[in-house]
Design an enzyme around this catalytic site. Structure first.
Site, PDB file in Angstrom:
ATOM      1  N   ASP A 115     -32.302  25.534  -9.724  1.00 47.72           N
ATOM      2  CA  ASP A 115     -31.450  24.623 -10.490  1.00 47.72           C
ATOM      3  C   ASP A 115     -31.769  23.145 -10.276  1.00 47.72           C
ATOM      4  OD1 ASP A 115     -29.937  26.387 -12.052  1.00 47.72           O
ATOM      5  OD2 ASP A 115     -28.763  26.954 -10.299  1.00 47.72           O
ATOM      6  N   ASP A 175     -30.270  30.462 -17.960  1.00 46.36           N
ATOM      7  CA  ASP A 175     -29.883  29.095 -17.597  1.00 46.36           C
ATOM      8  C   ASP A 175     -31.104  28.221 -17.310  1.00 46.36           C
ATOM      9  OD1 ASP A 175     -28.310  31.317 -16.803  1.00 46.36           O
ATOM     10  OD2 ASP A 175     -26.937  30.051 -15.698  1.00 46.36           O
ATOM     11  N   GLY A 232     -33.090  44.238 -18.420  1.00 52.00           N
ATOM     12  CA  GLY A 232     -32.166  43.129 -18.594  1.00 52.00           C
ATOM     13  C   GLY A 232     -30.852  43.471 -17.918  1.00 52.00           C
ATOM     14  N   THR A 234     -26.715  41.545 -16.579  1.00 56.31           N
ATOM     15  CA  THR A 234     -25.898  40.338 -16.548  1.00 56.31           C
ATOM     16  C   THR A 234     -25.601  39.986 -15.112  1.00 56.31           C
ATOM     17  OG1 THR A 234     -24.096  39.188 -17.641  1.00 56.31           O
ATOM     18  CG2 THR A 234     -23.509  41.242 -16.543  1.00 56.31           C
ATOM     19  N   ARG A 246     -21.708  31.513 -22.006  1.00 56.24           N
ATOM     20  CA  ARG A 246     -22.464  30.340 -21.569  1.00 56.24           C
ATOM     21  C   ARG A 246     -23.966  30.607 -21.582  1.00 56.24           C
ATOM     22  NH1 ARG A 246     -19.511  29.042 -17.858  1.00 56.24           N
ATOM     23  NH2 ARG A 246     -20.644  29.454 -15.944  1.00 56.24           N
TER      24      ARG A 246
HETATM   25  N1  GLY Z   1     -25.997  28.116 -14.241  1.00 55.43           N
HETATM   26  C1  GLY Z   1     -24.872  28.885 -13.845  1.00 55.43           C
HETATM   27  C2  GLY Z   1     -23.778  28.865 -14.824  1.00 55.43           C
HETATM   28  O1  GLY Z   1     -23.934  28.512 -15.975  1.00 55.43           O
HETATM   29  O2  GLY Z   1     -22.697  29.236 -14.431  1.00 55.43           O
END
Ligand code: GLY
Length: 403
Positions: A115, A175, A232, A234, A246
């Site tokens: 991140d 993300d 894949g 989640t 999200r």
């Molecule tokens: N990147 C983690 C989230 O969107 O919660």
């Protein structure tokens, strides 16, 4: 009553008009200024508790990936504030916060994950673009180098979390499309093509597997040691086969930025597919539930307002590259999403919350996802940031994008 309203019904919603956008941004800037005394050198956690963030360090905690969004709010407030004194104060705070990111990357505090974009783009890349700060540039280039250490050549992807040699950790997540722009920025700033090569390998791998035939997205993709696709899954969605809201919004914005950085026509097609899925899975007020499998009739489930703000940013980014009629559609969709957020979700009274957007979700536990509840029906700091970014994009059409 249909679970989701049709695209035509979505597009019949009222757009946020210019005075409404201006009023919303003024309120956001006031809220940032209200928060400065407590958060000048301190950082909010990922989510509020009972709608209030509490001040902590950078990193806030060992798995912190979100402090960059608060500094990003400071920079966006700096860009939108009226009055030189106010701007000077916001700049001074932004500059001081940059020092904490440099220290964090120098000491490698809570940076052993992918991140780096979320942390260093809205804070340090933004600071560099706005002020030319050499300290911010140093921090962000070092963060890009850190991100490069997550690259798995077998499979060609950036590994999200954990030990790079542990078989269970060989995964990418959607993300990461928002972390990749840090590599494009580093390639441009340093002149070293390797950052771009890794970025392109990751995007190619990620989009090949993340986007399903119907335009919905997986949150996470697992690989074996030779880089072969395994499955894949989640992490934060309702269940494996559902579409975590999200994640879908990261897909909308991530494909738009992928196009910005590569000019590859196929990324426009990915963008259209994931955007259509997002826009056709909205309830009456067009602010999505936290997983797109929920809709009208699921009022016991929380919304995720942050996803609306993220998707709006993606629509506005991609609108720059599309023919006029298509561009107008996505700009209009963004204004409608923002209209709903401004009227139903924005904090207007600091006694109610010190955030910007109510009703977000960080993680919600279900029998299928292994999450613990965290920040359910709370402000989430990236929702606050992307709400301000979307407003900025509409108020300043020439805004120099941080991502
Ligand atoms: N990147 C983690 C989230 O969107 O919660």
């Amino acid at each position: 009553m249909n679970k989701w309203i049709s695209l035509e019904q979505v597009m019949a919603h009222e757009e946020a008009a210019l005075p409404e956008l201006r009023g919303a941004m003024d309120s956001c800037v006031r809220q940032v200024l209200n928060n400065l005394p407590a958060f000048e050198e301190h950082f909010p956690d990922a989510n509020s508790e009972d709608n209030f963030y509490t001040p902590g360090g950078n990193p806030y905690r060992i798995d912190d990936w979100t402090s960059g969004f608060w500094t990003g709010e400071v920079w966006l407030a700096y860009e939108n504030a009226a009055g030189e004194l106010m701007k000077a104060h916001l700049k001074a705070v932004g500059d001081r916060q940059v020092e904490t990111y440099l220290e964090r990357i120098n000491k490698k505090l809570a940076v052993n994950h992918h991140d780096m974009g979320f942390l260093y783009i809205p804070s340090c890349v933004a600071a560099y673009k706005l002020t030319g700060s050499a300290r911010a540039k140093e921090a962000a280039v070092k963060a890009a180098d850190q991100l490069m250490t997550r690259y798995q050549p077998a499979g060609g992807y950036i590994q999200a979390w954990g030990d790079m040699n542990a078989a269970d950790n060989r995964r990418l997540i959607i993300d990461c499309l928002l972390n990749i722009p840090l590599l494009y920025w580093a390639a441009q700033i340093t002149g070293k093509p390797r950052y771009r090569e890794v970025a392109e390998r990751h995007i190619t791998t990620a989009l090949k597997y993340l986007v399903r035939d119907d335009g919905s997205t997986w949150h996470t993709i697992f690989f074996d040691g030779e880089g072969n696709f395994l499955r894949g899954a989640t992490c934060q969605g309702y269940k494996d086969a559902s579409a975590w809201t999200r994640g879908q919004a990261w897909g909308v914005y991530g494909t738009a930025i992928a196009y910005k950085n590569t000019g590859r026509a196929e990324y426009i097609e990915y963008f259209k597919r994931v955007s259509r899925y997002f826009l056709t899975h909205l309830p009456d007020d067009i602010c999505p539930y936290w997983d797109l499998s929920f809709g009208n009739g699921d009022e016991d489930q929380p919304r995720d307002s942050s996803s609306s703000a993220i998707a709006a940013c993606g629509f506005l980014e991609m609108s720059k590259y599309l023919p006029a009629a298509e561009a107008a559609f996505y700009v209009s969709a963004a204004k409608k999403l923002l209209g709903s957020l401004i009227r139903g979700y924005q904090v207007t009274d600091p006694a109610v919350s010190n955030g910007q957007l109510l009703h977000g979700v960080y993680a919600k536990s279900t029998p299928y996802n292994g999450c613990k509840n965290a920040g359910v029906d709370e402000c989430v700091i990236w929702g606050d940031y992307f709400f301000m970014e979307a407003l900025t994009r509409l108020l300043k059409p020439d805004w120099n994008v941080y991502w």
